[in-house]
Design a protein around this motif. Structure first.
Motif, mmCIF file in Angstrom:
data_model
loop_
_atom_site.group_PDB
_atom_site.id
_atom_site.type_symbol
_atom_site.label_atom_id
_atom_site.label_comp_id
_atom_site.label_asym_id
_atom_site.label_seq_id
_atom_site.Cartn_x
_atom_site.Cartn_y
_atom_site.Cartn_z
ATOM 1 N N THR A 112 -21.572 2.600 -25.659
ATOM 2 C CA THR A 112 -21.155 3.967 -25.360
ATOM 3 C C THR A 112 -21.474 4.880 -26.536
ATOM 4 N N HIS A 113 -21.730 6.152 -26.220
ATOM 5 C CA HIS A 113 -21.873 7.169 -27.265
ATOM 6 C C HIS A 113 -20.551 7.887 -27.488
ATOM 7 N N ASP A 114 -19.540 7.544 -26.682
ATOM 8 C CA ASP A 114 -18.246 8.231 -26.682
ATOM 9 C C ASP A 114 -17.245 7.408 -27.485
ATOM 10 N N LEU A 115 -16.927 7.871 -28.682
ATOM 11 C CA LEU A 115 -16.038 7.123 -29.568
ATOM 12 C C LEU A 115 -14.642 6.980 -28.975
ATOM 13 N N THR A 116 -14.153 8.022 -28.302
ATOM 14 C CA THR A 116 -12.843 7.940 -27.659
ATOM 15 C C THR A 116 -12.833 6.838 -26.611
ATOM 16 N N GLU A 117 -13.897 6.760 -25.825
ATOM 17 C CA GLU A 117 -14.009 5.717 -24.808
ATOM 18 C C GLU A 117 -14.020 4.334 -25.449
ATOM 19 N N ALA A 118 -14.765 4.166 -26.520
ATOM 20 C CA ALA A 118 -14.860 2.873 -27.189
ATOM 21 C C ALA A 118 -13.489 2.393 -27.663
ATOM 22 N N PRO A 178 -1.683 -1.445 -28.339
ATOM 23 C CA PRO A 178 -1.038 -2.410 -27.426
ATOM 24 C C PRO A 178 -1.727 -2.469 -26.067
ATOM 25 N N ARG A 179 -1.670 -3.630 -25.439
ATOM 26 C CA ARG A 179 -2.124 -3.847 -24.072
ATOM 27 C C ARG A 179 -0.945 -4.347 -23.247
ATOM 28 N N PRO A 180 -0.966 -4.100 -21.907
ATOM 29 C CA PRO A 180 -2.007 -3.411 -21.140
ATOM 30 C C PRO A 180 -2.134 -1.956 -21.564
ATOM 31 N N ARG A 181 -3.350 -1.451 -21.444
ATOM 32 C CA ARG A 181 -3.710 -0.151 -21.990
ATOM 33 C C ARG A 181 -4.212 0.753 -20.872
ATOM 34 N N ARG A 182 -3.771 1.998 -20.897
ATOM 35 C CA ARG A 182 -4.299 2.998 -19.986
ATOM 36 C C ARG A 182 -4.666 4.228 -20.797
ATOM 37 N N VAL A 183 -5.685 4.926 -20.356
ATOM 38 C CA VAL A 183 -6.285 5.989 -21.158
ATOM 39 C C VAL A 183 -5.235 6.985 -21.640
ATOM 40 N N MET A 184 -4.445 7.531 -20.728
ATOM 41 C CA MET A 184 -3.509 8.587 -21.101
ATOM 42 C C MET A 184 -2.326 8.066 -21.912
ATOM 43 N N ASP A 185 -2.130 6.750 -21.916
ATOM 44 C CA ASP A 185 -1.032 6.183 -22.676
ATOM 45 C C ASP A 185 -1.355 6.041 -24.150
ATOM 46 N N VAL A 186 -2.663 5.972 -24.488
ATOM 47 C CA VAL A 186 -3.013 5.645 -25.867
ATOM 48 C C VAL A 186 -3.761 6.746 -26.606
ATOM 49 N N LYS A 187 -4.495 7.605 -25.898
ATOM 50 C CA LYS A 187 -5.456 8.462 -26.588
ATOM 51 C C LYS A 187 -4.813 9.549 -27.446
ATOM 52 N N PHE A 188 -3.516 9.824 -27.239
ATOM 53 C CA PHE A 188 -2.860 10.833 -28.067
ATOM 54 C C PHE A 188 -1.869 10.222 -29.061
ATOM 55 N N SER A 189 -1.864 8.905 -29.150
ATOM 56 C CA SER A 189 -0.953 8.265 -30.100
ATOM 57 C C SER A 189 -1.468 8.451 -31.524
ATOM 58 N N PRO A 190 -0.579 8.502 -32.510
ATOM 59 C CA PRO A 190 -1.007 8.697 -33.903
ATOM 60 C C PRO A 190 -1.992 7.629 -34.378
ATOM 61 N N HIS A 191 -1.777 6.375 -33.976
ATOM 62 C CA HIS A 191 -2.670 5.316 -34.444
ATOM 63 C C HIS A 191 -4.054 5.455 -33.833
ATOM 64 N N PHE A 192 -4.133 5.908 -32.575
ATOM 65 C CA PHE A 192 -5.424 6.164 -31.948
ATOM 66 C C PHE A 192 -6.183 7.217 -32.744
ATOM 67 N N VAL A 193 -5.514 8.293 -33.079
ATOM 68 C CA VAL A 193 -6.145 9.373 -33.843
ATOM 69 C C VAL A 193 -6.617 8.863 -35.197
ATOM 70 N N GLU A 194 -5.817 8.024 -35.829
ATOM 71 C CA GLU A 194 -6.191 7.457 -37.127
ATOM 72 C C GLU A 194 -7.451 6.597 -37.011
ATOM 73 N N LEU A 195 -7.503 5.752 -35.966
ATOM 74 C CA LEU A 195 -8.689 4.921 -35.753
ATOM 75 C C LEU A 195 -9.922 5.781 -35.498
ATOM 76 N N GLU A 196 -9.762 6.809 -34.690
ATOM 77 C CA GLU A 196 -10.894 7.666 -34.350
ATOM 78 C C GLU A 196 -11.424 8.379 -35.592
ATOM 79 N N GLN A 197 -10.537 8.854 -36.433
ATOM 80 C CA GLN A 197 -10.970 9.540 -37.651
ATOM 81 C C GLN A 197 -11.712 8.589 -38.585
ATOM 82 N N THR A 198 -11.211 7.376 -38.710
ATOM 83 C CA THR A 198 -11.833 6.389 -39.598
ATOM 84 C C THR A 198 -13.235 6.027 -39.127
ATOM 85 N N ILE A 199 -13.355 5.725 -37.836
ATOM 86 C CA ILE A 199 -14.662 5.320 -37.311
ATOM 87 C C ILE A 199 -15.630 6.499 -37.322
ATOM 88 N N TRP A 200 -15.140 7.692 -36.998
ATOM 89 C CA TRP A 200 -16.021 8.866 -36.985
ATOM 90 C C TRP A 200 -16.588 9.138 -38.376
#
Length: 262
Positions: A194-200, A226-248
């Motif tokens: 994927t080219h979409d980091l959020t999706e990854a 955590p799993r099970p995972r759903r898009v709207m459950d995780v994408k606005f969590s602080p840890h998600f944002v932290e991961l996205e910033q690091t990888i970006w």
């Protein structure tokens, strides 16, 4: 033992007009464990699709080893399903017959393949469109049908090459949830480009960053959401944002300077 493995793999393609060969991958090392969902990200043209095609047996490596369950892999495995970005439905076949196509090619009896295709269409929200043709479906529905066709032969390995890139954000999010449900229910191994980091980050157990061409693994990131995972459950969590910033930040360093600018 890794299920899928590239060991020091190099891939080069012949160029025209006497130009030097194009080096796509250079000393690529990658392993994917049984049941893992691994996402590959990197700059455009870095060789992500080439990695899939080498593992799928569609492109032979120029150098290095490709292994499936510890054995040297030289051809397409029957355990593998491949979902591409392109619309691969046959326009002259009904949706039901498109979904049943992979089973037909493998010699499944007609009654069995139609029964399986109908069940998968219901699971993918396509009931009522069995006798429709691809031209009568939305983009998201076509992609659901293509996914159902691959799932019909129960592959233990799924390779997905930017399958949702052409779709709108809402449809893409719904299909991401569908892929998570499939993976959770089947235990299949998924390698996802994927080219979409959020999706990854949303989908993966592990994100692998590939360098600008020639491709090699720069860094890997464990996605410990955590799993099970759903898009709207995780994408606005602080840890998600932290991961996205690091990888970006690491991804940005691989981009040509003009691409990396805001």
């Amino acid at each position: 033992m890794a299920l899928l493995e590239l060991e020091n793999v190099t891939v080069s393609f012949a160029s025209r007009n006497g130009q030097p060969p194009l080096l796509a991958l250079d000393g690529m090392n990658l392993s994917v464990e049984q049941g893992e969902l691994v996402a590959l990200v990197g700059p455009s043209g870095c060789g992500k699709t080439t990695v899939l095609n080498v593992l799928a047996g569609q492109i032979p490596p120029t150098a290095g080893q490709v292994r499936l369950a510890g054995q040297t892999a030289k051809r397409l495995s029957p355990a593998l399903g491949y979902i591409s970005q392109a619309d691969t439905l046959l326009p002259w076949r009904t949706v039901l017959d498109n979904v049943a196509l992979a089973m037909e090619l493998r010699g499944f009896p007609k009654d069995q393949r139609r029964e399986t295709a109908r069940a998968l269409m219901e699971k993918m929200g396509l009931s009522g469109f069995e006798n429709s043709y691809p031209r009568e479906l939305s983009g998201g529905m076509k992609k659901r049908a293509a996914i159902a066709r691959v799932l019909a032969v129960n592959p233990s390995i799924l390779m997905m090459d930017e399958p949702f890139a052409p779709l709108d954000a809402f449809t893409r999010q719904r299909l991401q949830d569908d892929i998570l449900s499939v993976w959770e229910s089947t235990g299949s191994t998924i390698l996802y480009v994927t080219h979409d980091l959020t999706e990854a980050i949303t989908l993966a157990d592990r994100v692998v960053l590939i360098s600008a061409r020639p491709g090699r693994v720069v860094r890997e990131y464990a996605i410990d959401l955590p799993r099970p995972r759903r898009v709207m459950d995780v994408k606005f969590s602080p840890h998600f944002v932290e991961l996205e910033q690091t990888i970006w930040q690491d991804l940005e360093a691989q981009l040509p300077q003009e691409e990396g600018r805001p």
